[in-house]
Design an enzyme around this catalytic site. Sequence first.
Site, PDB file in Angstrom:
ATOM      1  N   GLU B  56      11.019  23.801  -0.700  1.00  0.00           N
ATOM      2  CA  GLU B  56      11.850  24.600   0.200  1.00  0.00           C
ATOM      3  C   GLU B  56      11.780  26.071  -0.204  1.00  0.00           C
ATOM      4  O   GLU B  56      11.657  26.967   0.654  1.00  0.00           O
ATOM      5  CB  GLU B  56      13.290  24.088   0.139  1.00  0.00           C
ATOM      6  N   ASP B  60      10.146  28.556   2.441  1.00  0.00           N
ATOM      7  CA  ASP B  60      11.005  29.632   2.941  1.00  0.00           C
ATOM      8  C   ASP B  60      10.259  30.971   2.872  1.00  0.00           C
ATOM      9  O   ASP B  60      10.273  31.759   3.815  1.00  0.00           O
ATOM     10  CB  ASP B  60      12.277  29.672   2.075  1.00  0.00           C
ATOM     11  N   GLU B 129      11.752  23.831   6.045  1.00  0.00           N
ATOM     12  CA  GLU B 129      11.162  24.831   5.147  1.00  0.00           C
ATOM     13  C   GLU B 129      10.281  24.156   4.100  1.00  0.00           C
ATOM     14  O   GLU B 129       9.182  24.625   3.802  1.00  0.00           O
ATOM     15  CB  GLU B 129      12.255  25.663   4.466  1.00  0.00           C
TER      16      GLU B 129
END
Lengths: 236, 236
Positions: B56, B60, B129
Amino acid sequence: MQFLFGFFTRNKELNDFKRQLKNVVGFSPNNIALYKTALSHRSVREGADENNERLEFLGDAVLSSVIAHYLFRKYPYKGEGFLTEMRSKMVNRQKLNEIALKMGLKKITFYNKLDNALKISHIFGNTLEALIGAVYLDKGYAKTQYWVEKYIILPYLFMEDLETIEINIKNKLYGWANKNGKLVDFITMEETVESGRRLFTIAATVDGEVIAQAKGFNKKDAGHQAAVLAIEKLSL
Amino acid sequence: MQFLFGFFTRNKELNDFKRQLKNVVGFSPNNIALYKTALSHRSVREGADENNERLEFLGDAVLSSVIAHYLFRKYPYKGEGFLTEMRSKMVNRQKLNEIALKMGLKKITFYNKLDNALKISHIFGNTLEALIGAVYLDKGYAKTQYWVEKYIILPYLFMEDLETIEINIKNKLYGWANKNGKLVDFITMEETVESGRRLFTIAATVDGEVIAQAKGFNKKDAGHQAAVLAIEKLSL
């Protein structure tokens, strides 16, 4: 090329710029106009499509992604909190500005040298981000990744040192406060639930005024991160 | 493969996962274990190297970079402030969670379905993400960029709608406050000089409590951005 000839009044100037740019970045750029934009501060070029602010926006994101991948590989067993913290230590304004100066960006940046306010700001760090944006558009992601690792991370970011900074960060803030007759405090601004875990927002305050705040899944992490940001903000 | 066989007790389960995954992402993944990690919430896998939090973090950053480049191309004459604002409208938690649900991520995410706290959080947006992080490691940046634009931006992010959101954002907050007997206010927390310009930090407060804050080179932009963040935080 029109843009370039409008800016460089003589061919010699253009050639000097090319040579200096190559010295700083370590490779031969293709699209010179792009680098010219990346190195032009708004104090000399007002137009959004002519100064480096758009490229700074792009380069900041690309750098963040390259650093994320670097950390992901370097620390295969560390959690997201550690990775986030390491990244913020690597790419904060102060740090980027130092690196930009060491790389020699000041010499090739176009800015209003009479503007005293610029001297205390981080325009060279911002210019470095814009330069990364230009490299990305000129050479693509993979080459930018290689370039950032070889020319920015390897020579200027000592990971082992950065890992240990965390221990003393709050003390640094308390020390500064003590010397300057200020009162530093950390307060919990908010507590929510995120992905099933409690998420804390901690603010670092100086004489009751919020200087910085940060979130974390425990108060220690959030407080530490708030201290990192506060130190950055106070330029300590 | 050891990891996979440890998780999928039967071959049929592995094949079902592969098929469902392909349906959701629209291509054939190479490294299945990576996607498995991306789709595993910490409520079912505690280890930092086994659940999706590290991916993640990576995804991101990659998403942010892809969106930055997309906006850079789409709006060649817009300034950095506009681009930053558009990105924050595109990739906020609420929005990503909605997109993840529409993409069908819920069906293939491994999480503790008995944990009620997860229902109100944005775990599917976070999972999206992480999935982007997996695609990036599996296929590289260029393919991820293509994939994000084709499968996320094009079908789910209507740029013209997002452009117009800005106009009414403060009113939305005032409207909510009015209905709920709250007092919303915007206060200037800080004013500094950055790159030769005044930089304002504006906080959005509800009944005197700071809900969100944002920076900008003028009070209007900073206040607007603080409103955007406050609305996101209050899930309005």
